[in-house]
Scaffold this motif. Sequence first.
Motif, short mmCIF file in Angstrom:
data_model
loop_
_atom_site.label_atom_id
_atom_site.label_comp_id
_atom_site.label_asym_id
_atom_site.label_seq_id
_atom_site.Cartn_x
_atom_site.Cartn_y
_atom_site.Cartn_z
N VAL A 129 0.82 -1.21 0.00
CA VAL A 129 0.00 0.00 0.00
C VAL A 129 0.85 1.26 0.00
N LEU A 130 0.23 2.35 -0.42
CA LEU A 130 0.89 3.64 -0.52
C LEU A 130 0.62 4.48 0.72
N ASN A 131 1.61 5.30 1.09
CA ASN A 131 1.41 6.24 2.20
C ASN A 131 0.85 7.56 1.67
N ASP A 132 0.82 8.59 2.50
CA ASP A 132 0.23 9.87 2.10
C ASP A 132 1.00 10.54 0.97
N GLU A 133 2.26 10.19 0.78
CA GLU A 133 3.06 10.74 -0.31
C GLU A 133 3.05 9.85 -1.54
N SER A 134 2.14 8.86 -1.53
CA SER A 134 2.01 7.91 -2.65
C SER A 134 3.30 7.13 -2.89
N LYS A 135 3.96 6.77 -1.78
CA LYS A 135 5.18 5.95 -1.85
C LYS A 135 4.97 4.66 -1.07
N HIS A 136 5.67 3.62 -1.50
CA HIS A 136 5.56 2.34 -0.81
C HIS A 136 6.38 2.32 0.48
N GLU A 137 7.51 3.02 0.50
CA GLU A 137 8.40 3.02 1.66
C GLU A 137 8.13 4.24 2.52
N THR A 138 7.91 4.00 3.83
CA THR A 138 7.66 5.07 4.78
C THR A 138 8.84 5.18 5.74
N PRO A 139 9.46 6.35 5.85
CA PRO A 139 10.62 6.50 6.75
C PRO A 139 10.29 6.07 8.18
N ALA A 140 11.20 5.30 8.78
CA ALA A 140 11.04 4.87 10.18
C ALA A 140 11.62 5.95 11.08
N ILE A 141 10.92 7.07 11.14
CA ILE A 141 11.41 8.27 11.83
C ILE A 141 10.31 8.83 12.72
N VAL A 142 10.70 9.26 13.93
CA VAL A 142 9.80 9.97 14.83
C VAL A 142 10.46 11.29 15.21
N CYS A 143 9.80 12.38 14.86
CA CYS A 143 10.33 13.72 15.17
C CYS A 143 9.43 14.35 16.24
N PHE A 144 10.03 14.70 17.39
CA PHE A 144 9.26 15.31 18.48
C PHE A 144 9.29 16.83 18.35
N GLY A 145 8.10 17.44 18.34
CA GLY A 145 7.99 18.88 18.21
C GLY A 145 7.47 19.53 19.48
N ASP A 146 7.28 20.85 19.43
CA ASP A 146 6.80 21.59 20.60
C ASP A 146 5.32 21.34 20.88
N LYS A 147 4.58 20.93 19.84
CA LYS A 147 3.14 20.75 20.02
C LYS A 147 2.64 19.36 19.65
N GLN A 148 3.45 18.61 18.87
CA GLN A 148 3.01 17.27 18.46
C GLN A 148 4.20 16.48 17.94
N ARG A 149 3.94 15.20 17.62
CA ARG A 149 4.95 14.36 16.98
C ARG A 149 4.73 14.35 15.48
N PHE A 150 5.81 14.15 14.76
CA PHE A 150 5.74 13.96 13.32
C PHE A 150 6.39 12.61 13.01
N ILE A 151 5.59 11.67 12.51
CA ILE A 151 6.06 10.30 12.33
C ILE A 151 6.03 9.93 10.85
N GLY A 152 6.99 9.12 10.42
CA GLY A 152 7.01 8.64 9.04
C GLY A 152 7.42 9.73 8.07
N THR A 153 6.62 9.95 7.04
CA THR A 153 6.96 10.94 6.01
C THR A 153 7.01 12.35 6.60
N ALA A 154 6.11 12.65 7.53
CA ALA A 154 6.12 13.96 8.18
C ALA A 154 7.38 14.13 9.02
N GLY A 155 7.83 13.06 9.68
CA GLY A 155 9.05 13.11 10.48
C GLY A 155 10.28 13.34 9.63
N ALA A 156 10.31 12.69 8.46
CA ALA A 156 11.44 12.86 7.55
C ALA A 156 11.52 14.30 7.05
N ALA A 157 10.35 14.90 6.80
CA ALA A 157 10.32 16.28 6.32
C ALA A 157 10.82 17.26 7.38
N SER A 158 10.67 16.90 8.66
CA SER A 158 11.07 17.79 9.76
C SER A 158 12.48 17.51 10.26
#
Length: 568
Positions: A26-55
């Motif tokens: 299946v595809l993720n929100d970026e229409s890719k098969h591979e989703t980065p195994a990344i967790v980015c902690f922010g001041d107000k929320q977490r960014f996981i996967g594709t959002a984490g990679a972008a941050s």
Amino acid sequence: MSVVGFDFGNESGIVAVVRHNGIDVVLNDESKHETPAIVCFGDKQRFIGTAGAASSMMNPNNTISQIKRLVGKKFSDPVLQRDIKSLPFAVTEGPDGYPLIHARYLGEAKTFTPTQVLGMVFSDLKIIAQKNLNAAVVDCCIGIPVYFTDLQRRAVEDAARIAGLNPLRLFHETTATALAYGIYKTDLPENDQLNVAFVDIGHASMQVCIAGFKKGQLKVLAYSFDLSLGGRDFDEVLFQHFAAKFKEEYKIDVYQNARACLRLRAACEKLKKVLSANPEAPLNIECLMDEKDVRGFIKRDEFEQISAPILERVKVPLEEALLDANLSIENVHTVEVVGSGFRVPAIIKILIEFFKKEPRRTMNASECVARGCALQCAMLSPTFKVREFQVNESFPFSIVLSWKGSGPDAQNGGANQTTIVFPKGNPIPSLKALTFYRSGTFSVDVLYADVGDLQAPVKISTYTIGPFQSNTSERVKVKVKVRLNVHGIVYVESATVLEEEEVEVPTRKVKKTNIPVVELVYGGMAPADVQKAIESEYEMALQDRVMEKTKDKKTFISGNVQRTNSGT
């Protein structure tokens, strides 16, 4: 009922789902098969996967990656110590001797265990599956490396439960690949065995599996591995080469800047891919550090020369697998290569020289594990009917049971007693029964017979069996069942006192009484800690959803304002 397979890699994760017309990756929100195994902690929320990679570039110190290398390991583990030197986030030793990850979340300094962070990665993959299926996802099959220790397997199982998943099986990645390869082949022999070597060189490690195929079945003949031989090691060689070069030429030390390290490593990874198809390649990065643009250049021959210490290790797992399978090179009919590392031409050259044949690439190198896991999940699920195909899995380590008594309770005068309950190559799952003669509470230890390749603590767990009472003053017969389950986890399943009772002479009846078994897993999460982690994940996920809804409302209002202004 959903049927899902997860392949969580060191760098990214892949989700495969089973439908009545086949398997889909299946595809993720970026229409890719591979989703980065990344967790980015922010001041107000977490960014996981594709959002984490972008941050990640903007917030490197709070971006957690390569979690697969940290989970289930002691902080003093030499492999872990080597790995954390290249990580931009802080990792320290916890009070239990296991690593703690530091990050700032919601404006506060927080610590997380690797198992908790892995649970967050699984939560993201679960959401991807649920969006695609438009249904709740609970039951699944998760691919794990064959070299994962008992503690690492338990940690993956705990992480899955933190994410609200029920893993029906933790499936060896190379066995999943073999299943995805063999189940669709219609030309497998009836009697003669077709031996296939699967060589998986991933982002951080190398695994080799030799499997024998017959019509309707596969049997794992041997496993071997190198814990630290993967694509990232070639990236690291290039990184160190250019870091030294830039320090000499541009007077900048990238090791002093986390963002510069991330950017140079990303550039080196791209450079490696260019060198796979070209004899030479340039490297250009704008404003790498101190507002300086840098340029570099390297030829493939030079790259292979500086990578020689890594390339020399490729043959070792190949030789070990052949030896354990008791096969000669001539008996291996086909060699299949998967994983990202096979793109390095020097590795393919080594495989050709070793096996005396051209490796094949008939499988999708990045999707085969997820597909195999989805197939295994379908086999275990009553929802789908799958072609009859038997998977004879084997265990890669030897497990020993050790015990001792004291005084009159001890056998052979109190000497330590050991026995190999599950030898290397033992089928998975399996059950063994041992008989003890005791008059009171005793304990048994579960150990590895050899930890040379694993670099893990010898002792896995201790089980206290008892208390119990005997009808006589003599020692009683205690039957202890030890199970190796489908996940490759070893534990004492039950203990029973067997006593003979005279009913009518000469008739005797055996009375069976179950007795308590208390488990102590060294480094494992207690059930109460798992429950706390589940509650914590729920709270953080709720915070993420609140922030996303707030963003959506702001976007909606902003759009309405713009439309209103343009209309006037």
